[in-house]
Write an enzyme that holds these catalytic residues in place. Structure first.
Site, PDB file in Angstrom:
ATOM      1  N   HIS A   1     -31.671  12.882  -1.660  1.00  0.00           N
ATOM      2  CA  HIS A   1     -30.685  13.930  -1.942  1.00  0.00           C
ATOM      3  C   HIS A   1     -29.712  14.073  -0.779  1.00  0.00           C
ATOM      4  O   HIS A   1     -28.490  14.124  -0.977  1.00  0.00           O
ATOM      5  CB  HIS A   1     -31.383  15.267  -2.205  1.00  0.00           C
ATOM      6  CG  HIS A   1     -30.445  16.429  -2.321  1.00  0.00           C
ATOM      7  ND1 HIS A   1     -29.531  16.562  -3.347  1.00  0.00           N
ATOM      8  CD2 HIS A   1     -30.250  17.511  -1.514  1.00  0.00           C
ATOM      9  CE1 HIS A   1     -28.837  17.679  -3.177  1.00  0.00           C
ATOM     10  NE2 HIS A   1     -29.240  18.269  -2.072  1.00  0.00           N
TER      11      HIS A   1
ATOM     12  N   THR B   1     -33.338  20.150  -2.959  1.00  0.00           N
ATOM     13  CA  THR B   1     -33.252  19.330  -4.158  1.00  0.00           C
ATOM     14  C   THR B   1     -34.116  18.085  -4.034  1.00  0.00           C
ATOM     15  O   THR B   1     -34.045  17.372  -3.035  1.00  0.00           O
ATOM     16  CB  THR B   1     -31.793  18.907  -4.379  1.00  0.00           C
ATOM     17  OG1 THR B   1     -31.003  20.082  -4.359  1.00  0.00           O
ATOM     18  CG2 THR B   1     -31.622  18.192  -5.704  1.00  0.00           C
TER      19      THR B   1
ATOM     20  N   ARG C   1     -19.010  13.888   2.508  1.00  0.00           N
ATOM     21  CA  ARG C   1     -18.436  13.332   3.749  1.00  0.00           C
ATOM     22  C   ARG C   1     -18.291  11.823   3.572  1.00  0.00           C
ATOM     23  O   ARG C   1     -18.977  11.047   4.231  1.00  0.00           O
ATOM     24  CB  ARG C   1     -19.366  13.624   4.942  1.00  0.00           C
ATOM     25  CG  ARG C   1     -19.524  15.105   5.306  1.00  0.00           C
ATOM     26  CD  ARG C   1     -20.520  15.304   6.442  1.00  0.00           C
ATOM     27  NE  ARG C   1     -21.840  14.774   6.118  1.00  0.00           N
ATOM     28  CZ  ARG C   1     -22.775  15.432   5.443  1.00  0.00           C
ATOM     29  NH1 ARG C   1     -22.560  16.668   5.042  1.00  0.00           N
ATOM     30  NH2 ARG C   1     -23.931  14.858   5.181  1.00  0.00           N
TER      31      ARG C   1
ATOM     32  N   GLU D   1     -35.801  22.004  -7.507  1.00  0.00           N
ATOM     33  CA  GLU D   1     -36.581  22.184  -6.279  1.00  0.00           C
ATOM     34  C   GLU D   1     -37.946  22.743  -6.642  1.00  0.00           C
ATOM     35  O   GLU D   1     -38.192  23.169  -7.765  1.00  0.00           O
ATOM     36  CB  GLU D   1     -35.899  23.194  -5.344  1.00  0.00           C
ATOM     37  CG  GLU D   1     -34.471  22.832  -4.967  1.00  0.00           C
ATOM     38  CD  GLU D   1     -33.938  23.638  -3.770  1.00  0.00           C
ATOM     39  OE1 GLU D   1     -34.744  24.272  -3.059  1.00  0.00           O
ATOM     40  OE2 GLU D   1     -32.719  23.608  -3.565  1.00  0.00           O
TER      41      GLU D   1
ATOM     42  N   ASP E   1     -32.298  26.145  -7.608  1.00  0.00           N
ATOM     43  CA  ASP E   1     -31.357  26.679  -6.619  1.00  0.00           C
ATOM     44  C   ASP E   1     -29.938  26.426  -7.135  1.00  0.00           C
ATOM     45  O   ASP E   1     -29.253  25.499  -6.711  1.00  0.00           O
ATOM     46  CB  ASP E   1     -31.600  25.982  -5.281  1.00  0.00           C
ATOM     47  CG  ASP E   1     -30.628  26.437  -4.204  1.00  0.00           C
ATOM     48  OD1 ASP E   1     -30.167  27.579  -4.275  1.00  0.00           O
ATOM     49  OD2 ASP E   1     -30.342  25.628  -3.298  1.00  0.00           O
TER      50      ASP E   1
ATOM     51  N   LYS F   1     -24.466  29.819  -3.032  1.00  0.00           N
ATOM     52  CA  LYS F   1     -25.906  29.799  -3.301  1.00  0.00           C
ATOM     53  C   LYS F   1     -26.481  31.187  -3.550  1.00  0.00           C
ATOM     54  O   LYS F   1     -27.639  31.289  -3.954  1.00  0.00           O
ATOM     55  CB  LYS F   1     -26.641  29.216  -2.082  1.00  0.00           C
ATOM     56  CG  LYS F   1     -26.240  27.794  -1.712  1.00  0.00           C
ATOM     57  CD  LYS F   1     -26.932  26.768  -2.570  1.00  0.00           C
ATOM     58  CE  LYS F   1     -26.765  25.372  -1.980  1.00  0.00           C
ATOM     59  NZ  LYS F   1     -27.572  24.387  -2.726  1.00  0.00           N
TER      60      LYS F   1
HETATM   61 CA   LIG Z   1     -29.512  29.752  -4.909  1.00  0.00          CA
HETATM   62 MG   LIG Z   2     -31.013  23.820  -2.364  1.00  0.00          MG
END
Ligand SMILES: [Ca+2]
Ligand SMILES: [Mg+2]
Ligand SMILES: [Ca+2]
Ligand SMILES: [Mg+2]
Ligand code: NI
Lengths: 428, 428
Positions: A139, A357, A148, A207, A239, A259
């Site tokens: 991940h 993840t 990036r 997750e 998540d 998040k």
């Molecule tokens: Ca979250």
């Molecule tokens: Mg996460």
């Protein structure tokens, strides 16, 4: 001996909750009703407060305790592994085929053994702090390539420490809680300034989470050798992530609004004791080897099969979009917990730590839509003809997980969440 | 009218806690004693549970409530501004020179008005979540120059949104709580690999924090127009930081262990009502103007003088190392709160939000040793001959803050913390 256990409770061979499991959760029978602790067996939810009041927990650790009448598992989590083990063994005995104590007590059974459709599951713990890690190498590598593109995808610290960030505990919700699509700032690469919009790149992250049992005093780290006795058990964790908000906001202090609008967990905490026989070697950690404070002395990964399915308004049958496994994680739960506390940070019973993840090595095993659709360049096709790059309004994401034993499964139940449309701007 | 208030309680003209202030906190008289709510006046701590039990709070909002018998201010914070105002006005009347109700009731006075040396202050709230922002333009610019010498010091998002990160709530401690120097990973630029060491670059961050009053439901943001009614009051905040750990760990998910070993707050929460007459214009926000969801309709900065002094084992007299002011903050409290909740993130009573390090424009006004000593290149000299680049073992950091009124001060008390030596490695 686990395989040979059988119960007087009838359930299907592939139930998530056979007698070998005995997870812990919290339920209520109505909104005005005080939540109390429970276990699950087959399609039943078992009221542990009722069993405790009836004197069923009379082993040396739990005798006299009323921990299961609490509105959360925090008190039970704080009691430590001897209590967790005794409770699980007591329940396995009580449910075993030859044991009459509960089987033949119709009154207690009526009070304590409830069809799951008659109860509502709530959060298993008061979560004081929630932390999310980033412990899957695949991940981190995929995200590095996407966010990036010009640099080394894996940053220099990644192989030396389990990278993590503090998350938002207030918005951790239990399965079934709908979440609203967030609004926030996004900026297109070629736009001169950001705009305020509803998130366009809404994603899930597959997750697992683990709950802390006994904590540590501020200033006194949990060593790698002690760590497993501080881990109560695991849940599935979605998540949810707003990728467009994340891209604009995350430098230099990390993800924030991207998040904090909600993280969904499954309601049943499967204990580390139930997972013990699925312990396996994780990825080799040799180049570099971890610093001694992070060096595990035994295998610390777990073989848990995971999958994610998406249900759309026009594809009501959940369509599996990825299959992964907890064992892919590079960093172990014990390494995450020890690294978290190594500064002296005090962990508390009920704290939730997410793995990050969980992506596997192949395309079919990636743990987020960002990776599965490679930032939207490879949409998913549904049998119904639907296509998805990211989550659309009213889509429902289902996560499942289980360990396959010899003739039974240790399952995690469901972690399900629906995304509602964003509020109209007039409401903000 | 504030200037003309006077009290039958005797106190010095420069006390932090004149009748004009009326901050709120939580105290206990011994470790076995249940904490309860208090205010401060002069050198006295006033037991609000005792006053409430005696019927002193009989206004329309607080009548019948026992909010001050709680072990934290959370319930009072949740009641909202009408309750906070009524409580403050009730107490100002009770303490005013001409009011005999408490002044002439020796029995109640003996029970409720306690010399501050006879009590211990504890955390004012159960902090569900703690978030730290980065809202001083001068600080963000200085840190950018030091951590990213080759780039633009202010990142592209900084002027568009209040950058923040979720912090660790479990390790927020009240003034006077010693903290242990953290251990963790650091890596010298020229080293091939990181090492596990005690932090060598331990810093303070001069911040203020504010507590959330009434929260918002998950999914329903707090608008900029509503935000001030959700803010209860402010404290001093020392966001201790391990700069060497931070440098190695913070990419890409932000500071983690470098910040989670402890954050110290002052015990008295000064209400926004007490700060109202010190409201001033903050820095102009014109290029760029904030997006409409962040546009304040009135001045939202506060003129609070701040200073930090360091006491070393060989310089026992605290030596002032910086003087700053809350008014330097680019982003306002209301902007931070609104931005935090704009995704739908649910804020809860007792949540703590930090401003980030408050640096002013000149060298003498920087809010961290990182900036004051310019990463150790310009050590501070003490009158005793001591020198400091960063915090050494057993040093004590004192933060003070006050608003200068006409003939009185609205003060914040002290935010003090000592750094103990790291644990020996055998203990880890
Ligand atoms: Ca979250
Ligand atoms: Mg996460
Ligand atoms: Ca801190
Ligand atoms: Mg800070
Ligand atoms: Ni928290």
């Amino acid at each position: 001996h686990e395989a040979s256990m059988s119960s007087w409770v009838e359930y299907a061979a592939d139930t998530d909750f056979p007698i070998q499991n005995i997870p812990f959760g919290v339920f209520q029978t109505g909104p005005a009703d005080a939540p109390r602790c429970a276990t699950a067996i087959g399609d039943f939810v078992v009221d542990l407060a009722a069993l405790q009041a009836a004197g069923c927990f009379n082993g040396p650790v739990l005798k006299g305790s009323s921990c299961f009448s609490e509105t959360s598992l925090n008190a039970f989590m704080a009691m430590g592994r001897p209590a967790w083990r005794e409770a699980r063994e007591t329940l396995q005995k009580l449910f075993s085929a030859a044991e009459p104590a509960l089987r033949d007590n119709a009154e207690l059974r009526a009070k304590a053994v409830l069809p799951k459709a008659s109860v509502t599951m709530v959060l298993p713990a008061r979560i004081g702090d929630y932390t999310d890690f980033y412990a899957s190498r695949e991940h981190a590598t995929n995200v590095g390539k996407l966010f990036r593109p010009d640099g080394n995808p894996l940053l220099p610290n990644w192989l030396h420490l389990p990278v993590g960030y503090h998350g938002r505990s207030s918005s951790v919700v239990v399965t079934g809680t709908p979440l609203r699509r967030p609004r926030g700032q996004t900026k297109a690469d070629d736009a001169p300034a950001p705009s305020f919009t509803a998130c366009r790149l809404l994603d899930f992250e597959l997750e697992m989470g683990f709950f802390v049992g006994p904590g540590n005093a501020l200033g006194d780290p949990i060593t790698i050798g002690e760590a497993e006795n501080h881990i109560f058990g695991m849940v599935l964790l979605n998540d949810w992530s707003a990728r467009d908000l994340q891209k604009w906001e995350y430098v230099p202090l990390g993800p924030f609004g991207a998040k904090n609008f909600g993280s969904t967990i499954s309601p049943w905490v499967v204990t580390m004791d139930a997972l013990e026989e699925f312990r396996v070697d994780g990825p080799a950690q040799v180049d570099p080897a971890p610093l001694p404070y992070l060096a595990n002395k035994k295998p610390c990964a777990y073989n848990v099969s995971l999958e994610v399915a998406i249900q759309t308004p026009t594809s009501p049958e959940p369509h599996v979009v990825t299959r992964s496994n907890l064992r892919y994680m590079y960093w172990s739960l014990t390494q995450m917990l020890t690294h978290h506390s190594i500064t002296g940070c005090n962990m508390q019973p009920g704290d939730l730590l997410g793995t990050g993840t969980i992506s596997g090595p192949e395309e079919g095993s990636y743990g987020s839509l960002l990776e599965i659709t490679w930032r939207g360049t490879k949409p998913i096709s549904f049998p119904s003809g639907d296509e998805r790059k990211f989550i659309q309004d009213n889509d429902i994401v289902h996560m499942r997980g289980f360990c396959q034993g010899n003739g039974y499964r240790i399952g995690f139940g469901e972690c399900v969440g629906q995304i509602l449309p964003a509020h109209p701007l007039e409401r903000i």
